[in-house]
Scaffold this motif. Sequence first.
Motif, PDB file in Angstrom:
ATOM      1  N   HIS A   1       0.847  -1.196   0.000  1.00 48.20           N
ATOM      2  CA  HIS A   1       0.000   0.000   0.000  1.00 48.20           C
ATOM      3  C   HIS A   1       0.885   1.249   0.000  1.00 48.20           C
ATOM      4  CE1 HIS A   1      -3.719  -2.213   0.723  1.00 48.20           C
ATOM      5  NE2 HIS A   1      -2.996  -2.978   1.512  1.00 48.20           N
ATOM      6  N   PRO A   2       0.851   2.032  -1.086  1.00 44.50           N
ATOM      7  CA  PRO A   2       1.566   3.310  -1.106  1.00 44.50           C
ATOM      8  C   PRO A   2       0.751   4.375  -0.354  1.00 44.50           C
ATOM      9  CG  PRO A   2       0.574   2.853  -3.244  1.00 44.50           C
ATOM     10  CD  PRO A   2       0.279   1.671  -2.393  1.00 44.50           C
ATOM     11  N   VAL A   3       1.140   4.663   0.861  1.00 50.07           N
ATOM     12  CA  VAL A   3       0.412   5.614   1.703  1.00 50.07           C
ATOM     13  C   VAL A   3       0.871   7.026   1.343  1.00 50.07           C
ATOM     14  CG1 VAL A   3      -0.014   6.373   4.067  1.00 50.07           C
ATOM     15  CG2 VAL A   3       0.109   3.925   3.540  1.00 50.07           C
ATOM     16  N   HIS A   4      -0.090   7.853   0.947  1.00 54.49           N
ATOM     17  CA  HIS A   4       0.210   9.163   0.367  1.00 54.49           C
ATOM     18  C   HIS A   4      -0.433  10.265   1.197  1.00 54.49           C
ATOM     19  CE1 HIS A   4       0.771  12.340  -2.530  1.00 54.49           C
ATOM     20  NE2 HIS A   4      -0.530  12.454  -2.776  1.00 54.49           N
ATOM     21  N   LEU A   5       0.352  11.304   1.500  1.00 54.37           N
ATOM     22  CA  LEU A   5      -0.128  12.459   2.261  1.00 54.37           C
ATOM     23  C   LEU A   5      -0.070  13.697   1.390  1.00 54.37           C
ATOM     24  CD1 LEU A   5      -0.992  13.843   4.924  1.00 54.37           C
ATOM     25  CD2 LEU A   5       1.448  14.024   5.501  1.00 54.37           C
ATOM     26  N   HIS A   6      -1.161  14.459   1.356  1.00 51.04           N
ATOM     27  CA  HIS A   6      -1.220  15.693   0.575  1.00 51.04           C
ATOM     28  C   HIS A   6      -0.653  16.865   1.385  1.00 51.04           C
ATOM     29  CE1 HIS A   6      -4.667  14.409  -2.365  1.00 51.04           C
ATOM     30  NE2 HIS A   6      -3.925  13.368  -2.008  1.00 51.04           N
ATOM     31  N   GLY A   7      -0.078  17.825   0.681  1.00 50.94           N
ATOM     32  CA  GLY A   7       0.268  19.105   1.279  1.00 50.94           C
ATOM     33  C   GLY A   7       1.500  19.140   2.152  1.00 50.94           C
ATOM     34  N   HIS A   8       2.148  18.005   2.396  1.00 55.32           N
ATOM     35  CA  HIS A   8       3.309  17.933   3.268  1.00 55.32           C
ATOM     36  C   HIS A   8       4.306  16.915   2.721  1.00 55.32           C
ATOM     37  CE1 HIS A   8       0.108  19.511   5.878  1.00 55.32           C
ATOM     38  NE2 HIS A   8       1.064  20.049   6.609  1.00 55.32           N
ATOM     39  N   GLU A   9       5.533  17.010   3.171  1.00 61.64           N
ATOM     40  CA  GLU A   9       6.510  15.963   2.920  1.00 61.64           C
ATOM     41  C   GLU A   9       6.850  15.326   4.261  1.00 61.64           C
ATOM     42  OE1 GLU A   9       7.812  19.325   2.406  1.00 61.64           O
ATOM     43  OE2 GLU A   9       6.519  19.421   0.629  1.00 61.64           O
ATOM     44  N   PHE A  10       7.057  14.013   4.251  1.00 63.94           N
ATOM     45  CA  PHE A  10       7.466  13.330   5.472  1.00 63.94           C
ATOM     46  C   PHE A  10       8.801  12.624   5.243  1.00 63.94           C
ATOM     47  CE2 PHE A  10       4.182  10.484   3.493  1.00 63.94           C
ATOM     48  CZ  PHE A  10       5.042   9.486   3.042  1.00 63.94           C
ATOM     49  N   VAL A  11       9.378  12.184   6.342  1.00 65.63           N
ATOM     50  CA  VAL A  11      10.627  11.432   6.311  1.00 65.63           C
ATOM     51  C   VAL A  11      10.364  10.076   6.944  1.00 65.63           C
ATOM     52  CG1 VAL A  11      12.998  11.320   7.173  1.00 65.63           C
ATOM     53  CG2 VAL A  11      12.062  13.501   6.403  1.00 65.63           C
ATOM     54  N   MET A  12      10.829   8.999   6.305  1.00 66.30           N
ATOM     55  CA  MET A  12      10.691   7.683   6.905  1.00 66.30           C
ATOM     56  C   MET A  12      11.805   7.517   7.939  1.00 66.30           C
ATOM     57  SD  MET A  12      10.162   3.968   5.131  1.00 66.30           S
ATOM     58  CE  MET A  12      11.784   3.909   4.352  1.00 66.30           C
ATOM     59  N   THR A  13      11.414   7.565   9.198  1.00 66.74           N
ATOM     60  CA  THR A  13      12.395   7.565  10.281  1.00 66.74           C
ATOM     61  C   THR A  13      12.552   6.215  10.947  1.00 66.74           C
ATOM     62  OG1 THR A  13      10.690   8.286  11.854  1.00 66.74           O
ATOM     63  CG2 THR A  13      11.985  10.007  10.760  1.00 66.74           C
ATOM     64  N   GLY A  14      11.684   5.250  10.604  1.00 69.67           N
ATOM     65  CA  GLY A  14      11.794   3.941  11.229  1.00 69.67           C
ATOM     66  C   GLY A  14      11.140   2.867  10.379  1.00 69.67           C
ATOM     67  N   THR A  15      11.640   1.639  10.490  1.00 67.29           N
ATOM     68  CA  THR A  15      11.091   0.491   9.794  1.00 67.29           C
ATOM     69  C   THR A  15      10.978  -0.665  10.783  1.00 67.29           C
ATOM     70  OG1 THR A  15      13.194  -0.523   9.161  1.00 67.29           O
ATOM     71  CG2 THR A  15      12.358   1.237   7.732  1.00 67.29           C
ATOM     72  N   ASP A  16      10.664  -1.864  10.248  1.00 63.81           N
ATOM     73  CA  ASP A  16      10.606  -3.055  11.076  1.00 63.81           C
ATOM     74  C   ASP A  16      11.904  -3.274  11.853  1.00 63.81           C
ATOM     75  OD1 ASP A  16       9.740  -3.172   8.249  1.00 63.81           O
ATOM     76  OD2 ASP A  16       8.463  -4.804   8.961  1.00 63.81           O
ATOM     77  N   GLY A  17      13.026  -2.904  11.227  1.00 59.10           N
ATOM     78  CA  GLY A  17      14.324  -3.165  11.841  1.00 59.10           C
ATOM     79  C   GLY A  17      14.756  -2.142  12.866  1.00 59.10           C
ATOM     80  N   GLY A  18      13.993  -1.050  13.024  1.00 57.32           N
ATOM     81  CA  GLY A  18      14.355  -0.029  13.995  1.00 57.32           C
ATOM     82  C   GLY A  18      14.520   1.331  13.342  1.00 57.32           C
TER      83      GLY A  18
END
Length: 460
Positions: free
Chosen positions: A264-281
């Motif tokens: 699932h490509p989760v998409h947010l309008h109007g902002h940019e986010f940073v992926m700061t964590g995954t399954d591994g930490g």
Amino acid sequence: MQRRAFFGGAALAGVAAASVSRVAMAALPEPVTMDKPDTAPPLAPPNGRPYNPVVTLNGWTLPWRMRDGVKEFHLVAEPVLREIAPGMTAHLWGYNGQSPGPTIEVVEGDRVRIYVTNKLPEHTAVHWHGQRLPNGMDGVGGITQPQIPVGKTFVYEFEARRPGTFMYHPHADEMTQMAMGMMGMWITHPKGRHPLIDPVDRDYCWLLAAYDIDPGSHTPRVNTMLDFNLWTFNSRVFPGIAPLVARQGERVRMRVGNLTMTNHPVHLHGHEFVMTGTDGGPVPKSARWHEVTADVAVGQMRQLDFIADEEGDWALHCHKSHHTMNAMGHGVPTMIGVDHRGLVRKMQKLVPDYMVMGERGMADMGEMEMPLPDNTLPMMTGKGPFGPAEMGGMFTVLKVRRDQKRGDYGDPGWFRHPPGTVAHEFTGELPAPSRQPAATPARGAHPMRVRKPHGGHHEH
């Protein structure tokens, strides 16, 4: 939230060395259950190490008790009723009255003890997805532990060794039990200031789940692999999914786990986010970059941080367009351009529930007031301040307001746009389009000729 005792004098079975004695049985934590689909406020820790609690979208956090320095939780695996959205209720399996089950929140280094009572019609087990723990506590029925029989309680005990976003779900008759909605989130907070985990003002979490429930029925088809018709955030579809709210300028975290059968490509309008964590930490800061869409694959967790610095109502959804629809019929033919006026009334005399769709596209579905089979939802539903939203499924709204009070998770209503900031109809005169002069063939040019092969086979 309700508290209830389930067992009285029932015999209890233990996992490997962690068996439950009669003395311990009398001291089981009282199970807590929730029967409402609302988003509960954050559960401030009453004891133990302090942490900044999460908010589970259309869910809640499981309370615990401290016993001799150990955090004790009580999960009850049981059939549940889940309102998918107003107008539709599903017969699912879950934990403590809901699907997904309650979020479990602990702190890095906590000793945790979880009692699991089985009130399903078959055996079960619980896998603590992503955790580092003793092998006998991993929850794979038949491999690392005996299955939890119907009517029995097992106990799991381990240390929450690393901070991050995790899940729990069965590893017993997994195809059936997960298709029926058995899952939940687990959040382990850092025990102190962590160099790779920034503090945030609002911390949201939810699970992605999919169901195949025929219109008029209540129970999912558990053998479906691909053709699901309900795509959900925490077993809810739009407009039943609560909005995320934030005060302008706040740092917001979204934790998303995927237990469906596709990405699932989760998409947010109007902002940019940073992926700061995954399954591994936590993700090293040198490996981070800004995105507006994060693909969450099957069995993965993603932690996404952003600054809510743009006021307004911003869409947040899966970018697979069929996943923002409800109760889709996969055998519906495309009828764009086909004039079938006059047929509907004749067909409805034979088939009262017959619906015509797609003559000019599918947007009409968002406005139609048509009879539906019992216990189902329109394919497109929900209304905004400007009319039908033509959305369903995995869709909600991030509501950013400058006057939203800190710690207030109430819905502020629809955004009041400043004058002149809404797209509107242009009523002026349209200028004539500029066109290139017609090209003249170059002197000596000849039309292109294409030689086509003749039919038949060449003989050698």
